[in-house]
Design a protein around this motif. Structure first.
Motif, PDB file in Angstrom:
ATOM      1  N   ILE A   1      -7.134   2.471  -6.815  1.00  0.00           N
ATOM      2  CA  ILE A   1      -7.160   1.944  -5.440  1.00  0.00           C
ATOM      3  C   ILE A   1      -8.264   0.904  -5.293  1.00  0.00           C
ATOM      4  CG2 ILE A   1      -7.596   2.573  -3.042  1.00  0.00           C
ATOM      5  CD1 ILE A   1      -6.252   5.259  -3.606  1.00  0.00           C
TER       6      ILE A   1
ATOM      7  N   ARG B   1      -7.134  -2.350  -6.802  1.00  0.00           N
ATOM      8  CA  ARG B   1      -6.149  -3.032  -5.946  1.00  0.00           C
ATOM      9  C   ARG B   1      -6.852  -3.704  -4.766  1.00  0.00           C
ATOM     10  NH1 ARG B   1      -0.698  -1.802  -6.656  1.00  0.00           N
ATOM     11  NH2 ARG B   1      -0.276  -2.334  -4.485  1.00  0.00           N
ATOM     12  N   LYS B   2      -7.862  -3.064  -4.216  1.00  0.00           N
ATOM     13  CA  LYS B   2      -8.606  -3.687  -3.139  1.00  0.00           C
ATOM     14  C   LYS B   2      -9.356  -4.935  -3.611  1.00  0.00           C
ATOM     15  CE  LYS B   2      -9.253   0.444  -0.287  1.00  0.00           C
ATOM     16  NZ  LYS B   2     -10.221   1.396   0.314  1.00  0.00           N
TER      17      LYS B   2
ATOM     18  N   GLN C   1      -4.743  -6.403  -3.068  1.00  0.00           N
ATOM     19  CA  GLN C   1      -3.388  -5.886  -3.174  1.00  0.00           C
ATOM     20  C   GLN C   1      -3.248  -4.554  -2.434  1.00  0.00           C
ATOM     21  OE1 GLN C   1      -2.662  -5.625  -7.374  1.00  0.00           O
ATOM     22  NE2 GLN C   1      -2.748  -7.824  -7.693  1.00  0.00           N
ATOM     23  N   TRP C   2      -4.153  -4.271  -1.517  1.00  0.00           N
ATOM     24  CA  TRP C   2      -4.140  -2.989  -0.809  1.00  0.00           C
ATOM     25  C   TRP C   2      -3.772  -3.176   0.649  1.00  0.00           C
ATOM     26  CZ3 TRP C   2      -3.729   1.752  -2.275  1.00  0.00           C
ATOM     27  CH2 TRP C   2      -4.058   2.805  -1.398  1.00  0.00           C
TER      28      TRP C   2
ATOM     29  N   LYS D   1       0.830  -1.198   0.000  1.00  0.00           N
ATOM     30  CA  LYS D   1       0.000   0.000   0.000  1.00  0.00           C
ATOM     31  C   LYS D   1       0.867   1.252   0.000  1.00  0.00           C
ATOM     32  CE  LYS D   1      -3.342   2.427   2.947  1.00  0.00           C
ATOM     33  NZ  LYS D   1      -4.171   2.312   4.183  1.00  0.00           N
TER      34      LYS D   1
ATOM     35  N   GLU E   1      -2.333   1.183 -13.402  1.00  0.00           N
ATOM     36  CA  GLU E   1      -2.709   0.231 -12.364  1.00  0.00           C
ATOM     37  C   GLU E   1      -4.079  -0.371 -12.630  1.00  0.00           C
ATOM     38  OE1 GLU E   1      -2.138  -2.175  -9.288  1.00  0.00           O
ATOM     39  OE2 GLU E   1      -0.659  -0.737 -10.041  1.00  0.00           O
TER      40      GLU E   1
END
Length: 248
Positions: A239, A242-243, A247-248, A88, A157
Motif C-alpha cells: 500500500i 502504491r501511494k 496509485q492509491w 484502490k 505489488e
C-alpha cells in the motif's frame, strides 16, 4: 470482489489442483490400506504434510499472482489508474478475493481427501479424536494459505513483477518445506526454516512444529503472531508503494 472470485474459480487450474492431489493421495492410500492398515488413518490425516502443501503453494504462485499482475500483463493498467477510487478498491478486492479463494480451496481439498479416505477405508474404524485433529489441521492450512496469498500478492505489488515475486516466494517456501526440524541451529536458519508459512500450512501449529500429538504446542504462540505480522508488513509495504507511485 464477486467478479474477481468468479475469475479465479472459472479457471480449470484450481479444480485440477483439487482433483489431482486427491486422486494421487487416494492411490497411495490404497497401498497403505493393503500393506499397513494400522497406519491408514494416520496416513490420510497427514495429507497436508506433502500433497496439500504443494497444492496450496501452486494455487498461490499461479492463480493469485496472475490475478494481481493481470492489469500489467493485459496492458490495461493505465486505464485502471484513471479511476481515482476504483484502483484502490480493485487492489483491496483482489487481495481479499485471493485470500478467500485459497481458504475455500483448502476446505474443498481437505473435504475431497476425507471423502476419498472414507470410501477406501473399507470399514476401518476412525481413531478417537482423529476427526478433531484433522479439522484443526484443515483450518490452520486454510488460514496459513490465506496469509501466504496476501503476503505473495503484496510482494508482487511491491516489486511490480510477477517473476520476481514468484521466485522469491517459491524459493523461501521450498526451503521452509524441505528443511528438517531445527532446534539448536543458528537463529537465522531456524527462523528461515520455520517462519515462512510452510509449517503453518502443514498444520504443525496445532501441535507444535515438531509433532502431531499434544494440543497446541508452545511454539505456536510465537509463530502465529509472527506470520500475522509478516503478512501485515507485506500488505502495508505494498500500500505504501502504491501511494508513493500515486496509485492509491
Amino acid at each position: 470482489m464477486t467478479q474477481e472470485l468468479r475469475r479465479l474459480w472459472s479457471a480449470p487450474f484450481p479444480w485440477l489442483l483439487i482433483l489431482g492431489p486427491t486422486a494421487l493421495n487416494g492411490a497411495l492410500a490404497l497401498f497403505q490400506r493393503r500393506y499397513g492398515p494400522e497406519r491408514y488413518w494416520s496416513f490420510v490425516g497427514q495429507f497436508w504434510d506433502k500433497l496439500g502443501l504443494v497444492a496450496v503453494a501452486a494455487l498461490v504462485l499461479t492463480a493469485c499472482l496472475s490475478l494481481m499482475d493481470q492489469d500489467r500483463s493485459c496492458r490495461t493498467e493505465a486505464l485502471m489508474f484513471t479511476a481515482r477510487l476504483g484502483r484502490k478498491h480493485l487492489f483491496l478486492h483482489r487481495l481479499l478475493a485471493c485470500a478467500l479463494v485459497v481458504f475455500l480451496f483448502a476446505l474443498l481439498l481437505s473435504g475431497g481427501n476425507l471423502l476419498c479416505g472414507l470410501a477406501l477405508s473399507r470399514g476401518l474404524p476412525v481413531p478417537e479424536h482423529w476427526a478433531a485433529r484433522y479439522l484443526g489441521h484443515t483450518l490452520l492450512a486454510g488460514a496459513g494459505g490465506a496469509l501466504l496469498a496476501l503476503a505473495a500478492c503484496g510482494l508482487c505489488e511491491i516489486f511490480r513483477s510477477l517473476p520476481v515475486a514468484f521466485i522469491l516466494v517459491a524459493v523461501v517456501l521450498l526451503f521452509s518445506a524441505l528443511a528438517p526440524e531445527l532446534k539448536e541451529e543458528p537463529l537465522g536458519l531456524y527462523v528461515l526454516a520455520n517462519g515462512f508459512f510452510a509449517k503453518l500450512i502443514r498444520g504443525r501449529a496445532l501441535t507444535g512444529w515438531a509433532s502431531y500429538s499434544p494440543p497446541w504446542g508452545r511454539e505456536w504462540w510465537f509463530w502465529g503472531p509472527w506470520h500475522l505480522c509478516l503478512t501485515a508488513l507485506c500488505v502495508w509495504r505494498a500500500i505504501r508503494k502504491r501511494k508513493e507511485r500515486n496509485q492509491w
